[in-house]
Design a protein around this motif. Structure first.
Motif: not given
Length: 371
Positions: A219, A222, A236
């Motif tokens: 992640g 991202s 996250g």
């Protein structure tokens, strides 16, 4: 590229989508992930988009991932269409050393459990999940060959192993006319490019298609994380488990990659995740990229990764900012060293049509478009 254009996996006739649906997030047993209703929606959306390659493992969410997938596939009547991959290695019975690892006893135990949870009588692609530092490659290869002959699996591969171990396993299979391995599942992203030193060239020469896991670096790529005094912050997994092995992503190098990725994404009019996935999917040796999500909108954003072509200039910038270090002996293989080896004479590939004495086919992506 689109999901309904399929490519053969390694040196095989198995056709898979360039984006694979990762089911590690199916289930909430680990304190994060997605409930069954959302998982089913993502499963349906992926198939509707033309995808056919789904990846799980017996240990994902303590078996819930396999159980959910088995239910979804059975209810949708898509078993023949889906290419189903799962993995073994991790222990299912604490205190019992033979209920984990890569020995024959555990592989035979693990495959029966996966078949039961997946509600199927065969697995399309069965993978050693992680090297146990113990079991000989020969034992693994012979056991996988037996499973193919018994009809319990169709193809076999390896994940998270040293390059020498994969090379020994494939060479042993070839030398003894056993079922060849067709796949290696390895971590690969702009933030983690070490497989470029050994694995990609090995895969191309030994007929192993690479499927890339964590293409967004857990992640990190991202756009959901920002630098902070603590190293990084965001909503996250990385912010929750930062410091655990494999989750140490808040580094100066990675923040530079994130900053350049953000600029390239803005210029391309695409999300950071889509650009990062596009970069991985179009790298040499990569057969498929495993995408995971906990929300349907995240999956939709990831599926857009094949809808555009990244400009060469943008790719060069991403290549430069993420270039891995060249430890020994790889710094010895630079253009400068090669010039000295060949005496300054240009040495390239043989002319088209030239047949060398020994032909070893390289792994090439062979596209099969479906109207």
């Amino acid at each position: 590229m689109s999901l309904d254009q399929y490519y053969t996996l390694g040196r095989s006739g198995l056709r898979v989508s360039r984006l694979a649906l990762g089911a590690m997030t199916f289930g909430e047993n680990w304190g994060w992930g997605t409930a069954e209703q959302t998982a089913r929606a993502m499963f349906d959306r992926y198939l509707e988009a033309g995808g056919n390659f789904i990846d799980t493992a017996d240990m994902y969410t303590e078996g819930s991932s396999e159980s959910m997938l088995g239910k979804f596939i059975e209810e949708s009547g898509t078993r023949d269409r889906v290419v189903l991959a799962t993995k073994f290695s991790y222990n299912a019975q604490p205190g019992n050393p033979n209920a984990g690892g890569n020995g024959r006893k555990n592989i035979m135990r693990a495959v029966e459990g996966s078949l039961r949870r997946l509600r199927t009588d065969y697995i399309d692609l069965y993978l050693l999940h992680t090297w146990d530092r113990l079991t000989p490659a020969e034992e693994v290869v012979r056991t996988l060959d037996d499973l193919v002959r018994a009809g319990k699996i169709r193809y076999a591969g390896l994940s998270d192993i040293p390059a020498w171990y994969a090379a020994r396993a494939q060479t042993f299979a070839e030398a003894h006319a056993l079922t060849p391995l067709v796949n290696m599942q390895l971590e690969y992203s702009l933030a983690e490019r070490h497989i470029e030193h050994e694995y990609i060239a090995m895969a191309q020469n030994l007929g192993l298609g690479i499927t890339a896991w964590s293409p967004l670096a857990m992640g990190m790529l991202s756009g959901k994380y920002k630098p902070s005094q603590q190293g990084g912050e965001g909503d996250g997994r990385l912010a929750k488990v930062s410091g655990a092995p494999g989750f140490e992503r808040f580094t100066e190098r990675n923040w530079k990659i994130v900053a350049e990725l953000e600029k390239v994404a803005q210029e391309a009019g695409q999300s950071m995740a889509a650009v990062a996935l596009n970069w991985v999917a179009t790298q040499p040796g990569i057969a498929s990229v495993i995408i995971g999500a906990t929300k349907l909108e995240q999956l939709d954003a990831n599926l857009a990764a094949l809808s555009f072509e990244l400009p060469a200039e943008s790719r060069s910038r991403l290549d430069a900012v993420s270039a891995p270090e060249r430890p020994f002996p790889y710094y010895m293989f630079t253009d400068i060293q090669q010039t000295r080896i060949h005496g300054g004479v240009a040495v390239g590939d043989k002319p088209a049509g030239y047949a060398p004495p020994l032909f070893v086919p390289k792994v090439e992506a062979r596209k099969i478009a479906v109207d």
